[in-house]
Motif scaffolding. Structure first.
Motif, PDB file in Angstrom:
ATOM      1  N   GLY A  71      -2.614  15.003  -4.829  1.00 45.93           N
ATOM      2  CA  GLY A  71      -3.497  14.102  -4.097  1.00 45.93           C
ATOM      3  C   GLY A  71      -2.673  12.991  -3.472  1.00 45.93           C
ATOM      4  N   ASN A  72      -3.348  11.899  -3.134  1.00 47.14           N
ATOM      5  CA  ASN A  72      -2.672  10.767  -2.507  1.00 47.14           C
ATOM      6  C   ASN A  72      -2.203   9.807  -3.602  1.00 47.14           C
ATOM      7  OD1 ASN A  72      -1.979   8.420  -1.214  1.00 47.14           O
ATOM      8  ND2 ASN A  72      -3.802   8.323   0.079  1.00 47.14           N
ATOM      9  N   THR A  73      -0.898   9.779  -3.833  1.00 48.14           N
ATOM     10  CA  THR A  73      -0.352   8.883  -4.862  1.00 48.14           C
ATOM     11  C   THR A  73       0.208   7.612  -4.227  1.00 48.14           C
ATOM     12  OG1 THR A  73       1.750  10.062  -4.836  1.00 48.14           O
ATOM     13  CG2 THR A  73       0.165  10.738  -6.510  1.00 48.14           C
ATOM     14  N   GLY A 111     -12.980   6.004   5.542  1.00 45.79           N
ATOM     15  CA  GLY A 111     -12.140   7.194   5.706  1.00 45.79           C
ATOM     16  C   GLY A 111     -11.903   7.593   7.151  1.00 45.79           C
ATOM     17  N   ARG A 112     -12.961   7.561   7.941  1.00 48.26           N
ATOM     18  CA  ARG A 112     -12.817   8.007   9.335  1.00 48.26           C
ATOM     19  C   ARG A 112     -11.874   7.126  10.133  1.00 48.26           C
ATOM     20  NH1 ARG A 112     -18.762   9.950  11.287  1.00 48.26           N
ATOM     21  NH2 ARG A 112     -18.983  11.331   9.509  1.00 48.26           N
ATOM     22  N   GLU A 113     -12.024   5.798   9.950  1.00 50.01           N
ATOM     23  CA  GLU A 113     -11.165   4.871  10.694  1.00 50.01           C
ATOM     24  C   GLU A 113      -9.713   4.976  10.222  1.00 50.01           C
ATOM     25  OE1 GLU A 113     -11.863   3.182  13.439  1.00 50.01           O
ATOM     26  OE2 GLU A 113     -13.808   4.179  13.323  1.00 50.01           O
ATOM     27  N   ALA A 117      -1.224  11.915   2.162  1.00 45.13           N
ATOM     28  CA  ALA A 117      -2.590  11.424   1.961  1.00 45.13           C
ATOM     29  C   ALA A 117      -3.580  12.555   2.142  1.00 45.13           C
ATOM     30  CB  ALA A 117      -2.906  10.297   2.937  1.00 45.13           C
ATOM     31  N   ASN A 118      -3.262  13.416   3.092  1.00 45.23           N
ATOM     32  CA  ASN A 118      -4.256  14.394   3.515  1.00 45.23           C
ATOM     33  C   ASN A 118      -3.538  15.440   4.379  1.00 45.23           C
ATOM     34  OD1 ASN A 118      -6.207  15.656   5.182  1.00 45.23           O
ATOM     35  ND2 ASN A 118      -7.607  13.931   4.889  1.00 45.23           N
ATOM     36  N   ALA A 119      -3.678  16.697   4.036  1.00 51.03           N
ATOM     37  CA  ALA A 119      -2.973  17.747   4.779  1.00 51.03           C
ATOM     38  C   ALA A 119      -3.396  17.783   6.247  1.00 51.03           C
ATOM     39  CB  ALA A 119      -3.223  19.104   4.121  1.00 51.03           C
ATOM     40  N   GLY A 141       0.828  -1.203   0.000  1.00 49.66           N
ATOM     41  CA  GLY A 141       0.000   0.000   0.000  1.00 49.66           C
ATOM     42  C   GLY A 141       0.861   1.251   0.000  1.00 49.66           C
ATOM     43  N   CYS A 142       0.390   2.254   0.705  1.00 47.10           N
ATOM     44  CA  CYS A 142       1.105   3.536   0.731  1.00 47.10           C
ATOM     45  C   CYS A 142       2.420   3.442   1.485  1.00 47.10           C
ATOM     46  CB  CYS A 142       0.230   4.590   1.386  1.00 47.10           C
ATOM     47  SG  CYS A 142      -1.342   4.745   0.581  1.00 47.10           S
ATOM     48  N   THR A 143       2.606   2.356   2.224  1.00 46.81           N
ATOM     49  CA  THR A 143       3.840   2.165   2.981  1.00 46.81           C
ATOM     50  C   THR A 143       4.943   1.601   2.088  1.00 46.81           C
ATOM     51  OG1 THR A 143       2.396   1.704   4.857  1.00 46.81           O
ATOM     52  CG2 THR A 143       4.676   1.124   5.151  1.00 46.81           C
TER      53      THR A 143
HETATM   54  N1  ACO Z   1     -17.577  16.020  -1.321  1.00 50.49           N
HETATM   55  C1  ACO Z   1     -18.580  16.457  -0.553  1.00 50.49           C
HETATM   56  N2  ACO Z   1     -19.038  15.744   0.503  1.00 50.49           N
HETATM   57  C2  ACO Z   1     -18.430  14.572   0.775  1.00 50.49           C
HETATM   58  C3  ACO Z   1     -17.371  14.077  -0.003  1.00 50.49           C
HETATM   59  C4  ACO Z   1     -16.961  14.853  -1.091  1.00 50.49           C
HETATM   60  N3  ACO Z   1     -15.947  14.470  -1.886  1.00 50.49           N
HETATM   61  N4  ACO Z   1     -16.974  12.906   0.514  1.00 50.49           N
HETATM   62  C5  ACO Z   1     -17.736  12.669   1.582  1.00 50.49           C
HETATM   63  N5  ACO Z   1     -18.624  13.667   1.749  1.00 50.49           N
HETATM   64  C6  ACO Z   1     -19.648  13.826   2.761  1.00 50.49           C
HETATM   65  C7  ACO Z   1     -20.043  12.528   3.392  1.00 50.49           C
HETATM   66  O1  ACO Z   1     -20.984  11.872   2.598  1.00 50.49           O
HETATM   67  C8  ACO Z   1     -20.579  12.962   4.724  1.00 50.49           C
HETATM   68  O2  ACO Z   1     -21.895  13.404   4.524  1.00 50.49           O
HETATM   69  P1  ACO Z   1     -23.035  13.044   5.601  1.00 50.49           P
HETATM   70  O3  ACO Z   1     -22.571  13.692   6.870  1.00 50.49           O
HETATM   71  O4  ACO Z   1     -24.253  13.665   4.985  1.00 50.49           O
HETATM   72  O5  ACO Z   1     -23.059  11.555   5.656  1.00 50.49           O
HETATM   73  C9  ACO Z   1     -19.746  14.188   5.056  1.00 50.49           C
HETATM   74  O6  ACO Z   1     -19.108  14.596   3.831  1.00 50.49           O
HETATM   75  C10 ACO Z   1     -18.666  13.948   6.091  1.00 50.49           C
HETATM   76  O7  ACO Z   1     -18.016  12.733   5.782  1.00 50.49           O
HETATM   77  P2  ACO Z   1     -16.835  12.197   6.654  1.00 50.49           P
HETATM   78  O8  ACO Z   1     -16.388  10.881   6.106  1.00 50.49           O
HETATM   79  O9  ACO Z   1     -17.162  12.278   8.090  1.00 50.49           O
HETATM   80  O10 ACO Z   1     -15.720  13.291   6.357  1.00 50.49           O
HETATM   81  P3  ACO Z   1     -14.342  13.441   7.043  1.00 50.49           P
HETATM   82  O11 ACO Z   1     -14.214  14.731   7.691  1.00 50.49           O
HETATM   83  O12 ACO Z   1     -13.975  12.205   7.829  1.00 50.49           O
HETATM   84  O13 ACO Z   1     -13.378  13.455   5.783  1.00 50.49           O
HETATM   85  C11 ACO Z   1     -11.962  12.034   4.534  1.00 50.49           C
HETATM   86  C12 ACO Z   1     -13.365  12.376   4.890  1.00 50.49           C
HETATM   87  C13 ACO Z   1     -11.315  13.228   3.859  1.00 50.49           C
HETATM   88  C14 ACO Z   1     -11.967  10.845   3.580  1.00 50.49           C
HETATM   89  C15 ACO Z   1     -11.164  11.695   5.813  1.00 50.49           C
HETATM   90  O14 ACO Z   1     -11.848  10.741   6.555  1.00 50.49           O
HETATM   91  C16 ACO Z   1      -9.806  11.178   5.502  1.00 50.49           C
HETATM   92  O15 ACO Z   1      -8.955  11.885   5.021  1.00 50.49           O
HETATM   93  N6  ACO Z   1      -9.519   9.911   5.862  1.00 50.49           N
HETATM   94  C17 ACO Z   1      -8.246   9.303   5.599  1.00 50.49           C
HETATM   95  C18 ACO Z   1      -8.239   8.859   4.200  1.00 50.49           C
HETATM   96  C19 ACO Z   1      -6.890   8.457   3.767  1.00 50.49           C
HETATM   97  O16 ACO Z   1      -5.919   9.109   4.013  1.00 50.49           O
HETATM   98  N7  ACO Z   1      -6.867   7.332   3.067  1.00 50.49           N
HETATM   99  C20 ACO Z   1      -5.755   6.813   2.477  1.00 50.49           C
HETATM  100  C21 ACO Z   1      -4.768   6.314   3.442  1.00 50.49           C
HETATM  101  S1  ACO Z   1      -3.992   4.924   2.958  1.00 50.49           S
HETATM  102  C22 ACO Z   1      -3.485   5.268   1.495  1.00 50.49           C
HETATM  103  O17 ACO Z   1      -2.856   6.276   1.309  1.00 50.49           O
HETATM  104  C23 ACO Z   1      -3.836   4.321   0.362  1.00 50.49           C
END
Ligand code: ACO
Length: 329
Positions: A283-285, A219-221, A256-258, A113-115
């Motif tokens: 973005g996240n590459t 995403g949250r977890e 992944a995310n600022a 994965g990203c690691t």
């Molecule tokens: N645009 C608009 N609204 C959106 C979007 C979007 N692109 N995506 C989700 N939403 C909505 C959701 O549906 C939700 O709506 P609801 O409250 O009506 O259900 C609301 O926004 C909030 O959603 P959350 O999931 O709580 O948003 P959160 O603040 O957690 O942000 C995010 C989401 C950005 C994905 C965050 O959880 C995150 O960054 N997680 C880590 C992701 C990550 O880094 N993954 C990769 C790591 S591993 C790797 O790199 C492969």
């Protein structure tokens, strides 16, 4: 172990031509530039066209790294490619890269994965310490946008494609990885998963109809996990190396995310001006994010030879890894 070290002597990146902005995404799905920027810091990402593939991006970036290092194909003794989005499940994309480069050496692919890039760099460093390898190419590359559902706003806004490589060369003076750690917790396997396409759920009409061929993420977890392990991993590798936070010239976290990076800066009390961020551009590459950031940090003069750095990554698995390293003089 002999008294040899592995120093980064060349770097190069290759990213797809096409830039997809938040505005373009907002014109197609229910999202907005404001939402994406506030939640992730991402403003745009690169997306492959039909003519661009994982093997080719990896090869292009490796060629640039070799040129910068002044290393020819017959001076390469190993190629390690970190990716979760290879051209094919088999053959390994690392052999395609080896063939493209005209190298006559072993090659293997690491799927972490990203690691992936940090794990591959740590691996290369350990090979170098045997003294038996002259130059190892380490590539981080992803064509992750081909695994994303472009109608799923929860995932498609986050990812981008790209590749970057380094040449790790045998050195007599101390340099390279000074300390490292790697972690894995498969109990979180389902938090970031591509359900179909492997051998458990082979591609079928049913799996395609239910969208199982697309990346699924909680995403949250993942956010909670990432913010926990980033700070801990940095503290651990600093402690093991005997270096202080101020000894480090540049920290490069997985992009992944600022917000995740800002959280890590706060919890680990890092000097913010020495933490590199370019997630807004790519973005996240995934496995490519740290080496792309490294290339840009070099080009912008944010790092120079002799500097000490920290790399820290987290991703699918769940996995995480970090290292302190010193660039050769
Ligand atoms: N645009 C608009 N609204 C959106 C979007 C979007 N692109 N995506 C989700 N939403 C909505 C959701 O549906 C939700 O709506 P609801 O409250 O009506 O259900 C609301 O926004 C909030 O959603 P959350 O999931 O709580 O948003 P959160 O603040 O957690 O942000 C995010 C989401 C950005 C994905 C965050 O959880 C995150 O960054 N997680 C880590 C992701 C990550 O880094 N993954 C990769 C790591 S591993 C790797 O790199 C492969």
């Amino acid at each position: 172990m002999s008294n040899y070290y592995g120093g980064i002597t060349g770097y190069g990146k290759a990213v797809p031509e096409r830039v997809v902005t938040n505005e373009e995404l907002a014109s197609k799905i229910d999202t907005s530039d404001q939402w994406i920027t506030e939640r992730t810091g991402i403003k745009q990402r690169r997306v492959v066209g039909d003519h661009e593939q994982c093997s080719q991006l990896a090869t292009d970036s490796a060629r640039k790294a070799m040129e910068r290092a002044g290393v020819s194909a017959d001076e390469i003794d190993l190629i390690i490619v970190a990716t979760s989005s290879p051209d094919f499940l088999t053959p390994p994309v690392s052999s395609m890269v080896q063939h493209n480069l005209g190298a006559k050496c072993g090659a293997f692919t690491m799927v972490v994965g990203c690691t992936g890039f940090v794990s591959a760099l740590i691996t290369a460093d350990l090979y170098m310490k045997t003294g038996q390898y002259r130059n190892i190419i380490v590539v981080g590359v992803e064509v992750i946008t081909r695994m994303v559902d472009w109608e799923d706003r929860n995932t498609c806004v986050l990812f981008g494609d790209g590749a970057a490589s380094v040449v790790v060369s045998r050195k007599k003076e101390p340099c390279g990885v000074l300390s490292h750690m790697m972690g894995s917790d498969g109990s979180g396997a389902e938090l970031l998963i591509l359900p179909s396409g492997g051998t458990k759920v082979p591609p079928s009409h049913e799996s395609l109809d239910s969208g199982q061929n697309y990346l699924k993420m909680n995403g949250r977890e993942v956010f909670k996990f990432a913010t926990k392990v980033m700070g801990q991993s940095i503290e651990k590798v600093l402690e093991d190396s005997g270096l202080s936070k101020d000894d480090i010239d540049l920290y490069i976290p997985h992009q992944a995310n600022a917000r995740i990076i800002e959280f890590a800066i706060k919890t680990a009390d890092l000097p913010a001006d020495r933490v590199y961020i370019n997630v807004h551009k790519y973005g996240n590459t995934s496995a490519a994010s740290i080496p792309i950031a490294l290339c840009e940090a070099f080009d912008e003069g944010r790092v120079k030879m002799g500097d000490k750095m920290v790399f820290v990554a987290f991703g699918a698995g769940l996995t995480w890894a970090a290292c302190t390293l010193q660039l050769p003089e």
